[in-house]
Design a protein around this motif. Structure first.
Motif, mmCIF file in Angstrom:
data_model
loop_
_atom_site.group_PDB
_atom_site.id
_atom_site.type_symbol
_atom_site.label_atom_id
_atom_site.label_comp_id
_atom_site.label_asym_id
_atom_site.label_seq_id
_atom_site.Cartn_x
_atom_site.Cartn_y
_atom_site.Cartn_z
ATOM 1 N N THR A 1 40.884 30.958 55.819
ATOM 2 C CA THR A 1 42.061 30.472 55.091
ATOM 3 C C THR A 1 41.586 29.886 53.773
ATOM 4 O O THR A 1 40.745 28.983 53.763
ATOM 5 C CB THR A 1 42.775 29.378 55.909
ATOM 6 O OG1 THR A 1 43.192 29.952 57.150
ATOM 7 C CG2 THR A 1 43.992 28.834 55.175
ATOM 8 N N ILE A 2 42.083 30.421 52.666
ATOM 9 C CA ILE A 2 41.694 29.911 51.346
ATOM 10 C C ILE A 2 42.915 29.214 50.738
ATOM 11 O O ILE A 2 43.996 29.815 50.628
ATOM 12 C CB ILE A 2 41.212 31.043 50.408
ATOM 13 C CG1 ILE A 2 40.113 31.880 51.075
ATOM 14 C CG2 ILE A 2 40.720 30.458 49.081
ATOM 15 C CD1 ILE A 2 39.632 33.069 50.233
ATOM 16 N N TYR A 3 42.724 27.965 50.345
ATOM 17 C CA TYR A 3 43.807 27.202 49.732
ATOM 18 C C TYR A 3 44.018 27.697 48.306
ATOM 19 O O TYR A 3 43.073 28.123 47.651
ATOM 20 C CB TYR A 3 43.474 25.704 49.780
ATOM 21 C CG TYR A 3 43.565 25.206 51.196
ATOM 22 C CD1 TYR A 3 44.738 24.653 51.681
ATOM 23 C CD2 TYR A 3 42.506 25.389 52.090
ATOM 24 C CE1 TYR A 3 44.853 24.258 53.007
ATOM 25 C CE2 TYR A 3 42.609 25.012 53.419
ATOM 26 C CZ TYR A 3 43.785 24.447 53.865
ATOM 27 O OH TYR A 3 43.896 24.087 55.185
ATOM 28 N N PRO A 4 45.275 27.649 47.820
ATOM 29 C CA PRO A 4 45.530 28.158 46.463
ATOM 30 C C PRO A 4 44.987 27.204 45.410
ATOM 31 O O PRO A 4 44.865 26.008 45.658
ATOM 32 C CB PRO A 4 47.061 28.232 46.403
ATOM 33 C CG PRO A 4 47.543 27.253 47.414
ATOM 34 C CD PRO A 4 46.496 27.173 48.488
ATOM 35 N N GLY A 5 44.653 27.754 44.267
ATOM 36 C CA GLY A 5 44.205 26.920 43.151
ATOM 37 C C GLY A 5 43.162 27.635 42.323
ATOM 38 O O GLY A 5 42.718 28.736 42.663
ATOM 39 N N LYS A 6 42.789 26.995 41.227
ATOM 40 C CA LYS A 6 41.779 27.568 40.331
ATOM 41 C C LYS A 6 40.805 26.484 39.894
ATOM 42 O O LYS A 6 41.136 25.304 39.863
ATOM 43 C CB LYS A 6 42.453 28.154 39.082
ATOM 44 C CG LYS A 6 43.100 29.512 39.317
ATOM 45 C CD LYS A 6 43.788 30.017 38.059
ATOM 46 C CE LYS A 6 45.008 29.189 37.798
ATOM 47 N NZ LYS A 6 45.582 29.357 36.477
ATOM 48 N N ILE A 7 39.605 26.916 39.553
ATOM 49 C CA ILE A 7 38.601 26.048 38.935
ATOM 50 C C ILE A 7 38.495 26.584 37.511
ATOM 51 O O ILE A 7 37.880 27.637 37.290
ATOM 52 C CB ILE A 7 37.240 26.160 39.652
ATOM 53 C CG1 ILE A 7 37.382 25.970 41.172
ATOM 54 C CG2 ILE A 7 36.225 25.175 39.041
ATOM 55 C CD1 ILE A 7 37.894 24.634 41.633
ATOM 56 N N VAL B 1 45.427 33.970 54.068
ATOM 57 C CA VAL B 1 44.822 34.024 55.400
ATOM 58 C C VAL B 1 44.404 35.462 55.700
ATOM 59 O O VAL B 1 45.187 36.395 55.484
ATOM 60 C CB VAL B 1 45.813 33.534 56.480
ATOM 61 C CG1 VAL B 1 45.150 33.519 57.849
ATOM 62 C CG2 VAL B 1 46.362 32.154 56.139
ATOM 63 N N PHE B 2 43.168 35.619 56.158
ATOM 64 C CA PHE B 2 42.740 36.947 56.609
ATOM 65 C C PHE B 2 41.846 36.809 57.831
ATOM 66 O O PHE B 2 41.276 35.750 58.089
ATOM 67 C CB PHE B 2 42.033 37.741 55.492
ATOM 68 C CG PHE B 2 40.759 37.123 54.963
ATOM 69 C CD1 PHE B 2 40.785 36.156 53.970
ATOM 70 C CD2 PHE B 2 39.515 37.533 55.444
ATOM 71 C CE1 PHE B 2 39.604 35.599 53.471
ATOM 72 C CE2 PHE B 2 38.325 36.990 54.947
ATOM 73 C CZ PHE B 2 38.375 36.016 53.967
ATOM 74 N N ASN B 3 41.794 37.872 58.595
ATOM 75 C CA ASN B 3 40.910 37.916 59.756
ATOM 76 C C ASN B 3 39.768 38.889 59.469
ATOM 77 O O ASN B 3 39.841 39.675 58.519
ATOM 78 C CB ASN B 3 41.690 38.358 61.006
ATOM 79 C CG ASN B 3 42.616 37.275 61.529
ATOM 80 O OD1 ASN B 3 43.737 37.554 61.924
ATOM 81 N ND2 ASN B 3 42.177 36.043 61.525
ATOM 82 N N ALA B 4 38.730 38.776 60.266
ATOM 83 C CA ALA B 4 37.540 39.589 60.042
ATOM 84 C C ALA B 4 36.884 39.940 61.369
ATOM 85 O O ALA B 4 37.022 39.202 62.356
ATOM 86 C CB ALA B 4 36.539 38.817 59.170
ATOM 87 N N CYS B 5 36.178 41.055 61.381
ATOM 88 C CA CYS B 5 35.374 41.430 62.543
ATOM 89 C C CYS B 5 34.063 42.028 62.043
ATOM 90 O O CYS B 5 34.078 42.909 61.170
ATOM 91 C CB CYS B 5 36.139 42.440 63.404
ATOM 92 S SG CYS B 5 35.279 42.867 64.929
ATOM 93 N N TRP B 6 32.944 41.497 62.545
ATOM 94 C CA TRP B 6 31.630 41.912 62.038
ATOM 95 C C TRP B 6 30.605 41.925 63.179
ATOM 96 O O TRP B 6 30.791 41.245 64.194
ATOM 97 C CB TRP B 6 31.192 41.020 60.876
ATOM 98 C CG TRP B 6 30.856 39.586 61.184
ATOM 99 C CD1 TRP B 6 29.617 39.053 61.350
ATOM 100 C CD2 TRP B 6 31.774 38.486 61.346
ATOM 101 N NE1 TRP B 6 29.710 37.697 61.609
ATOM 102 C CE2 TRP B 6 31.012 37.322 61.612
ATOM 103 C CE3 TRP B 6 33.170 38.371 61.315
ATOM 104 C CZ2 TRP B 6 31.596 36.065 61.836
ATOM 105 C CZ3 TRP B 6 33.757 37.126 61.538
ATOM 106 C CH2 TRP B 6 32.976 35.999 61.784
#
Ligand code: PAN
Ligand code: ZN
Length: 185
Positions: free
Chosen positions: A73-79, A148-153
């Motif tokens: 989960t990545i919160y929105p925003g910018k640097i 939000v994304f899911n992953a499988c590795w």
């Protein structure tokens, strides 16, 4: 006997639940050197949560033959002009691939091969992304909501963060005239 699974995936939110789910968080203070403008990163509140990761690792990391399952989960925003994003990595066992799939929000998956060619795919609800072996991967949240994304590795993939920490990606995702754009770095 028929038993309950030990992990559940909440399909709406993409979150994992269960005792065996590991969690980690990345705050601004953990991301030194990741963004182009290190001065801006250092001046912002260091306790700000940028992204969190959940992982279900049913066999030991590094053992071959298994698969791991994760949620990011990545919160929105910018640097500065650069979107919030993950550190990004190659897999230590370089020739191992991965699947990512979008659950919520708007993102961009940035990939880079060993010759430093960079390309990107749009992520959104239901988008499926095959990351080939030998390809570094990082995700930016380009929307105003959570991404939000899911992953499988593979369980023997491992994570090589050092190569990206030293050399970075050959392009960065920045906002130009209100739109995400890959810019050579
Ligand atoms: C993902 C990533 C996760 C966080 O589970 O580990 O999105 O990104 P960083 O690991 O680059 O900080 C994955 O690609 N696993 O292999
Ligand atoms: Zn990976």
């Amino acid at each position: 006997a028929i038993v309950q699974p030990s992990v559940f995936l909440k399909l709406q939110s993409g979150k994992l639940t269960g005792d065996q789910v590991l969690k980690s968080q990345k705050k601004l203070k953990d991301l030194e050197g990741v963004f182009q403008d290190e001065q801006i990163r250092a001046a912002l509140p260091q306790e700000s949560l940028i992204y969190e990761v959940q992982a279900f690792m049913p066999i030991a990391e590094g053992k071959s033959g298994g698969l791991f399952f994760g949620n990011s989960t990545i919160y929105p925003g910018k640097i500065g002009a650069e979107y919030h994003m993950t550190r990004g990595h190659f897999h230590s066992n370089l020739d191992t691939g991965e699947y990512y799939w979008g659950v919520k929000g708007e993102g961009i998956l940035i990939m880079m091969d060993e010759d430093r060619n960079v390309w990107a795919e749009e992520m959104s609800e239901g988008s499926v992304h095959y990351i080939p072996g030998k390809v570094a991967h990082r995700v930016a949240n380009v929307g105003e909501e959570l991404l939000v994304f899911n992953a499988c590795w593979p369980s023997d993939a491992g994570h090589d963060y050092a190569t990206i920490a030293e050399k970075g990606f050959a392009a960065r995702l920045v906002e130009v005239d209100g739109e995400p754009k890959l810019v050579d770095s």
